[in-house]
Design an enzyme around this catalytic site. Structure first.
Site, mmCIF file in Angstrom:
data_model
loop_
_atom_site.group_PDB
_atom_site.id
_atom_site.type_symbol
_atom_site.label_atom_id
_atom_site.label_comp_id
_atom_site.label_asym_id
_atom_site.label_seq_id
_atom_site.Cartn_x
_atom_site.Cartn_y
_atom_site.Cartn_z
ATOM 1 N N HIS A 190 0.844 -1.212 0.000
ATOM 2 C CA HIS A 190 0.000 0.000 0.000
ATOM 3 C C HIS A 190 0.876 1.259 0.000
ATOM 4 O O HIS A 190 0.620 2.225 -0.721
ATOM 5 C CB HIS A 190 -0.886 0.032 1.256
ATOM 6 C CG HIS A 190 -1.871 -1.094 1.368
ATOM 7 N ND1 HIS A 190 -2.004 -1.875 2.483
ATOM 8 C CD2 HIS A 190 -2.791 -1.562 0.484
ATOM 9 C CE1 HIS A 190 -2.958 -2.766 2.301
ATOM 10 N NE2 HIS A 190 -3.452 -2.607 1.094
ATOM 11 N N LYS A 234 -16.972 -7.374 7.982
ATOM 12 C CA LYS A 234 -15.603 -7.892 8.097
ATOM 13 C C LYS A 234 -15.143 -7.923 9.540
ATOM 14 O O LYS A 234 -15.399 -6.979 10.294
ATOM 15 C CB LYS A 234 -14.649 -7.012 7.291
ATOM 16 C CG LYS A 234 -14.515 -7.477 5.862
ATOM 17 C CD LYS A 234 -13.255 -6.914 5.224
ATOM 18 C CE LYS A 234 -13.061 -7.424 3.812
ATOM 19 N NZ LYS A 234 -11.950 -6.777 3.139
ATOM 20 N N ARG A 246 -2.320 -6.966 -7.989
ATOM 21 C CA ARG A 246 -1.146 -7.823 -7.769
ATOM 22 C C ARG A 246 -1.102 -8.960 -8.773
ATOM 23 O O ARG A 246 -0.087 -9.227 -9.383
ATOM 24 C CB ARG A 246 -1.187 -8.398 -6.340
ATOM 25 C CG ARG A 246 -0.906 -7.384 -5.259
ATOM 26 C CD ARG A 246 -1.246 -7.946 -3.914
ATOM 27 N NE ARG A 246 -2.644 -8.362 -3.889
ATOM 28 C CZ ARG A 246 -3.352 -8.564 -2.795
ATOM 29 N NH1 ARG A 246 -2.791 -8.440 -1.619
ATOM 30 N NH2 ARG A 246 -4.619 -8.917 -2.866
ATOM 31 N N SER A 294 -2.816 -8.276 3.135
ATOM 32 C CA SER A 294 -3.145 -8.016 4.544
ATOM 33 C C SER A 294 -3.681 -9.260 5.249
ATOM 34 O O SER A 294 -3.442 -9.448 6.443
ATOM 35 C CB SER A 294 -4.170 -6.880 4.652
ATOM 36 O OG SER A 294 -3.606 -5.683 4.178
#
Ligand code: PNS
Length: 158
Positions: free
Chosen positions: A18, A42, A91, A129
């Site tokens: 990030h 979440k 990614r 993460s």
């Protein structure tokens, strides 16, 4: 007119991937709003306050970066803070389909806002993460995966 971009995400926690993306975007935009999305579905490891504190620490002294939180639709938040761009990192191909759907649906809802995708640097491709959280939960050292300004133990359990 200033080019304002929103970088939305969970950032649980903020990683070197990030950080690198934001630094590259400083060359593309006048102002970057890093916004921690509050998603009640979440289960986060770090509270929203702690995630914001970590990000502020990383960009201390950088006047073109603002760190904030939001709930609700990302495009509505963009409108409220004058951002015409959404930044997302890509990614792998696995990221692509999800990001494509989100980008295209956001564009349907808000045609005036464009999502800008940046390929992450090769060395950051495996860093995510979810895995960083798992390493933390299992007592591992994540210092190589988070920005140097973040000492993760300061934020745990808060
Ligand atoms: O870091 P993440 O978890 O990939 O971030 C996902 C995030 C916060 C960008 C996404 O879940 C989001 O935009 N949530 C806000 C609600 C919303 O706008 N949903 C519709 C997207 S098409």
């Amino acid at each position: 007119m200033d080019k304002v971009a929103l970088f939305p995400g969970s950032f649980d926690p903020f990683t070197v991937g990030h950080e690198s993306l934001v630094k590259r975007c400083l060359r593309l935009f006048d102002k970057i709003v890093i916004a921690v999305g509050e998603n009640s579905d979440k289960k986060n490891l770090f509270s929203t306050e702690m995630r914001m504190k970590m990000i502020c620490r990383v960009f201390e002294g950088e006047s073109r970066i603002e760190v904030t939180r939001y709930s609700g639709l990302t495009v509505e938040f963009c409108r409220s803070c004058g951002a015409r761009y959404i930044i997302r990192g890509l990614r792998t191909a696995a990221d692509f389909e999800y990001e494509r759907a989100m980008g295209q649906m956001n564009r349907k809802m808000a045609p005036e806002i464009d999502t800008v995708f940046l390929l992450t640097s090769a060395e950051h491709t495996p860093i995510n993460s979810t895995i960083v959280r798992d390493i933390i939960k299992n007592g591992g050292d994540v210092s190589m995966f988070v920005p140097a300004a973040i000492n993760i133990s300061e934020y745990l359990g808060k």
